[in-house]
Design a protein around this motif. Structure first.
Motif, PDB file in Angstrom:
ATOM      1  N   LEU A 141       0.830  -1.211   0.000  1.00 64.62           N
ATOM      2  CA  LEU A 141       0.000   0.000   0.000  1.00 64.62           C
ATOM      3  C   LEU A 141       0.866   1.265   0.000  1.00 64.62           C
ATOM      4  O   LEU A 141       0.596   2.221  -0.727  1.00 64.62           O
ATOM      5  N   GLY A 142       1.935   1.235   0.806  1.00 66.75           N
ATOM      6  CA  GLY A 142       2.857   2.364   0.854  1.00 66.75           C
ATOM      7  C   GLY A 142       3.515   2.616  -0.498  1.00 66.75           C
ATOM      8  O   GLY A 142       3.736   3.765  -0.891  1.00 66.75           O
ATOM      9  N   ARG A 143       3.818   1.540  -1.238  1.00 65.29           N
ATOM     10  CA  ARG A 143       4.431   1.702  -2.563  1.00 65.29           C
ATOM     11  C   ARG A 143       3.467   2.383  -3.531  1.00 65.29           C
ATOM     12  O   ARG A 143       3.865   3.228  -4.333  1.00 65.29           O
ATOM     13  N   GLN A 144       2.187   1.983  -3.471  1.00 70.05           N
ATOM     14  CA  GLN A 144       1.174   2.613  -4.335  1.00 70.05           C
ATOM     15  C   GLN A 144       1.102   4.120  -4.087  1.00 70.05           C
ATOM     16  O   GLN A 144       1.061   4.917  -5.013  1.00 70.05           O
ATOM     17  N   VAL A 145       1.049   4.458  -2.797  1.00 69.30           N
ATOM     18  CA  VAL A 145       0.938   5.870  -2.432  1.00 69.30           C
ATOM     19  C   VAL A 145       2.224   6.613  -2.811  1.00 69.30           C
ATOM     20  O   VAL A 145       2.178   7.704  -3.387  1.00 69.30           O
ATOM     21  N   ALA A 146       3.378   6.006  -2.505  1.00 76.22           N
ATOM     22  CA  ALA A 146       4.663   6.662  -2.768  1.00 76.22           C
ATOM     23  C   ALA A 146       4.876   6.906  -4.262  1.00 76.22           C
ATOM     24  O   ALA A 146       5.477   7.898  -4.663  1.00 76.22           O
ATOM     25  N   GLU A 147       4.356   5.980  -5.075  1.00 76.29           N
ATOM     26  CA  GLU A 147       4.498   6.132  -6.525  1.00 76.29           C
ATOM     27  C   GLU A 147       3.815   7.413  -7.012  1.00 76.29           C
ATOM     28  O   GLU A 147       4.385   8.176  -7.789  1.00 76.29           O
ATOM     29  N   ARG A 148       2.591   7.637  -6.518  1.00 77.27           N
ATOM     30  CA  ARG A 148       1.863   8.876  -6.880  1.00 77.27           C
ATOM     31  C   ARG A 148       2.568  10.097  -6.324  1.00 77.27           C
ATOM     32  O   ARG A 148       2.624  11.145  -6.957  1.00 77.27           O
ATOM     33  N   LEU A 149       3.079   9.957  -5.119  1.00 81.85           N
ATOM     34  CA  LEU A 149       3.763  11.078  -4.490  1.00 81.85           C
ATOM     35  C   LEU A 149       5.029  11.452  -5.264  1.00 81.85           C
ATOM     36  O   LEU A 149       5.317  12.631  -5.482  1.00 81.85           O
ATOM     37  N   LEU A 150       5.766  10.436  -5.722  1.00 81.50           N
ATOM     38  CA  LEU A 150       6.992  10.715  -6.472  1.00 81.50           C
ATOM     39  C   LEU A 150       6.683  11.344  -7.819  1.00 81.50           C
ATOM     40  O   LEU A 150       7.435  12.195  -8.300  1.00 81.50           O
ATOM     41  N   ALA A 151       5.554  10.947  -8.427  1.00 80.63           N
ATOM     42  CA  ALA A 151       5.154  11.593  -9.687  1.00 80.63           C
ATOM     43  C   ALA A 151       4.929  13.084  -9.436  1.00 80.63           C
ATOM     44  O   ALA A 151       5.328  13.940 -10.238  1.00 80.63           O
ATOM     45  N   LEU A 152       4.311  13.395  -8.296  1.00 88.27           N
ATOM     46  CA  LEU A 152       4.084  14.805  -7.930  1.00 88.27           C
ATOM     47  C   LEU A 152       5.413  15.513  -7.653  1.00 88.27           C
ATOM     48  O   LEU A 152       5.655  16.625  -8.142  1.00 88.27           O
ATOM     49  N   ILE A 153       6.289  14.850  -6.889  1.00 84.46           N
ATOM     50  CA  ILE A 153       7.598  15.451  -6.565  1.00 84.46           C
ATOM     51  C   ILE A 153       8.395  15.739  -7.844  1.00 84.46           C
ATOM     52  O   ILE A 153       8.946  16.817  -8.019  1.00 84.46           O
ATOM     53  N   HIS A 154       8.419  14.773  -8.765  1.00 85.58           N
ATOM     54  CA  HIS A 154       9.182  14.985 -10.006  1.00 85.58           C
ATOM     55  C   HIS A 154       8.552  16.089 -10.844  1.00 85.58           C
ATOM     56  O   HIS A 154       9.265  16.848 -11.504  1.00 85.58           O
ATOM     57  N   CYS A 155       7.233  16.193 -10.801  1.00 91.92           N
ATOM     58  CA  CYS A 155       6.557  17.273 -11.531  1.00 91.92           C
ATOM     59  C   CYS A 155       6.951  18.632 -10.943  1.00 91.92           C
ATOM     60  O   CYS A 155       7.249  19.575 -11.682  1.00 91.92           O
ATOM     61  N   VAL A 156       6.986  18.717  -9.612  1.00 91.09           N
ATOM     62  CA  VAL A 156       7.382  19.977  -8.960  1.00 91.09           C
ATOM     63  C   VAL A 156       8.843  20.294  -9.266  1.00 91.09           C
ATOM     64  O   VAL A 156       9.181  21.417  -9.663  1.00 91.09           O
ATOM     65  N   GLU A 157       9.726  19.292  -9.120  1.00 93.15           N
ATOM     66  CA  GLU A 157      11.148  19.532  -9.407  1.00 93.15           C
ATOM     67  C   GLU A 157      11.336  19.992 -10.854  1.00 93.15           C
ATOM     68  O   GLU A 157      12.095  20.909 -11.137  1.00 93.15           O
ATOM     69  N   GLY A 158      10.592  19.359 -11.755  1.00 91.38           N
ATOM     70  CA  GLY A 158      10.714  19.703 -13.179  1.00 91.38           C
ATOM     71  C   GLY A 158      10.092  21.047 -13.538  1.00 91.38           C
ATOM     72  O   GLY A 158      10.308  21.558 -14.631  1.00 91.38           O
ATOM     73  N   SER A 159       9.304  21.620 -12.624  1.00 94.00           N
ATOM     74  CA  SER A 159       8.640  22.901 -12.900  1.00 94.00           C
ATOM     75  C   SER A 159       9.359  24.083 -12.272  1.00 94.00           C
ATOM     76  O   SER A 159       8.910  25.223 -12.407  1.00 94.00           O
ATOM     77  N   MET A 160      10.461  23.804 -11.569  1.00 94.31           N
ATOM     78  CA  MET A 160      11.046  24.859 -10.741  1.00 94.31           C
ATOM     79  C   MET A 160      11.581  26.051 -11.518  1.00 94.31           C
ATOM     80  O   MET A 160      11.547  27.179 -11.009  1.00 94.31           O
ATOM     81  N   ASP A 161      12.061  25.854 -12.755  1.00 93.58           N
ATOM     82  CA  ASP A 161      12.504  27.021 -13.525  1.00 93.58           C
ATOM     83  C   ASP A 161      11.333  27.977 -13.733  1.00 93.58           C
ATOM     84  O   ASP A 161      11.461  29.194 -13.559  1.00 93.58           O
ATOM     85  N   ASP A 162      10.167  27.414 -14.080  1.00 91.51           N
ATOM     86  CA  ASP A 162       8.975  28.242 -14.272  1.00 91.51           C
ATOM     87  C   ASP A 162       8.500  28.859 -12.964  1.00 91.51           C
ATOM     88  O   ASP A 162       8.059  30.009 -12.929  1.00 91.51           O
ATOM     89  N   VAL A 163       8.574  28.084 -11.883  1.00 95.79           N
ATOM     90  CA  VAL A 163       8.126  28.590 -10.580  1.00 95.79           C
ATOM     91  C   VAL A 163       9.003  29.775 -10.149  1.00 95.79           C
ATOM     92  O   VAL A 163       8.496  30.813  -9.718  1.00 95.79           O
ATOM     93  N   LEU A 164      10.316  29.625 -10.312  1.00 92.33           N
ATOM     94  CA  LEU A 164      11.216  30.704  -9.886  1.00 92.33           C
ATOM     95  C   LEU A 164      11.035  31.946 -10.743  1.00 92.33           C
ATOM     96  O   LEU A 164      11.101  33.077 -10.243  1.00 92.33           O
ATOM     97  N   ALA A 165      10.750  31.744 -12.042  1.00 94.73           N
ATOM     98  CA  ALA A 165      10.477  32.892 -12.922  1.00 94.73           C
ATOM     99  C   ALA A 165       9.183  33.584 -12.483  1.00 94.73           C
ATOM    100  O   ALA A 165       9.099  34.821 -12.451  1.00 94.73           O
ATOM    101  N   ALA A 166       8.172  32.790 -12.129  1.00 93.14           N
ATOM    102  CA  ALA A 166       6.898  33.361 -11.677  1.00 93.14           C
ATOM    103  C   ALA A 166       7.089  34.156 -10.391  1.00 93.14           C
ATOM    104  O   ALA A 166       6.545  35.251 -10.227  1.00 93.14           O
ATOM    105  N   ARG A 167       7.893  33.609  -9.470  1.00 95.59           N
ATOM    106  CA  ARG A 167       8.145  34.316  -8.211  1.00 95.59           C
ATOM    107  C   ARG A 167       8.813  35.663  -8.463  1.00 95.59           C
ATOM    108  O   ARG A 167       8.468  36.673  -7.851  1.00 95.59           O
ATOM    109  N   ALA A 168       9.795  35.669  -9.381  1.00 89.22           N
ATOM    110  CA  ALA A 168      10.511  36.915  -9.675  1.00 89.22           C
ATOM    111  C   ALA A 168       9.554  37.953 -10.254  1.00 89.22           C
ATOM    112  O   ALA A 168       9.575  39.124  -9.862  1.00 89.22           O
ATOM    113  N   ARG A 169       8.664  37.517 -11.180  1.00 84.20           N
ATOM    114  CA  ARG A 169       7.671  38.438 -11.760  1.00 84.20           C
ATOM    115  C   ARG A 169       6.740  38.977 -10.684  1.00 84.20           C
ATOM    116  O   ARG A 169       6.447  40.163 -10.639  1.00 84.20           O
ATOM    117  N   TYR A 170       6.269  38.083  -9.830  1.00 85.52           N
ATOM    118  CA  TYR A 170       5.326  38.468  -8.772  1.00 85.52           C
ATOM    119  C   TYR A 170       5.962  39.501  -7.836  1.00 85.52           C
ATOM    120  O   TYR A 170       5.360  40.535  -7.532  1.00 85.52           O
TER     121      TYR A 170
END
Lengths: 133, 133
Positions: free
Chosen positions: A97-126
């Motif tokens: 059960l933990g593996r099922q949950v962790a798999e979804r969580l890691l997909a989210l983590i990798h999505c966030v890590e992969g979005s950080m250039d855009d996130v940091l650009a958005a923060r600078a604009r804001y």
């Protein structure tokens, strides 16, 4: 628990994190809490001992890691195995059960890590816009 | 930021939530924080005004929702649009980046909701064992 909306078509209508009293909200908090998420993510890579986990989850205190592991063990996501060795050794790993949950969580983590250039650009604009007010 | 391991094969090696100082850890906290996650999940269903959001995210205070929305807007995940109506109206929706993140988050939420029967059974077993000690 309550408040199922007509557009929910998944088959898990019994639980709803949007409802304050639903127990799924507590579990989501254990899974996505500051240390819970990183602990599940670290254990997805394999079995770890307490001190190995502590090194991997950079910044966690002994007390917080211990509390985090207890909550995840109680929810049935992490398995704790005391090895009959001398000196005694405690291994932690994910349950199925933990593996099922962790798999979804890691997909989210990798999505966030992969979005950080855009996130940091958005923060600078804001911050620029707010500074200009 | 640091500590990339050989088994990481995704193309976002620049950021690592496991590293204490990496800015991706802050963003992950905004996304998975108690109210951040529910706010992103609610907005995935469509544009909402502040008070609609507050009703949907059961239990959030006005102050916490406002702080949550500011953090998500600054990270470029939520878009705030003041409508030129009388009385003035403010709509919130997800940016394309916010939708990508929310999609992964909802997969996690649905996985947790769908696992709750097993989680509650595990909790009962755990409490029984501990009570028996």
């Amino acid at each position: 628990m309550t408040a199922t909306t007509p557009d929910q078509d998944q088959d898990n209508l019994a639980y709803d994190v949007f409802a304050k009293a639903c127990p799924s909200r507590t579990t989501l908090e254990h899974v996505t809490g500051r240390w819970g998420g990183l602990t599940l993510g670290a254990l997805f890579e394999g079995t770890l001992r307490f001190n190995e986990l502590r090194r991997r989850v950079d910044g966690v205190s002994e007390k917080m890691l211990s509390q985090t592991l207890h909550a995840l063990e109680r929810d049935g996501l992490v398995h704790r195995a005391a090895q009959p060795t001398n000196p005694p050794r405690v291994d932690y790993d994910l349950t199925p059960l933990g593996r099922q949950v962790a798999e979804r969580l890691l997909a989210l983590i990798h999505c966030v890590e992969g979005s950080m250039d855009d996130v940091l650009a958005a923060r600078a604009r804001y911050d620029e816009t707010r500074g200009a007010l």
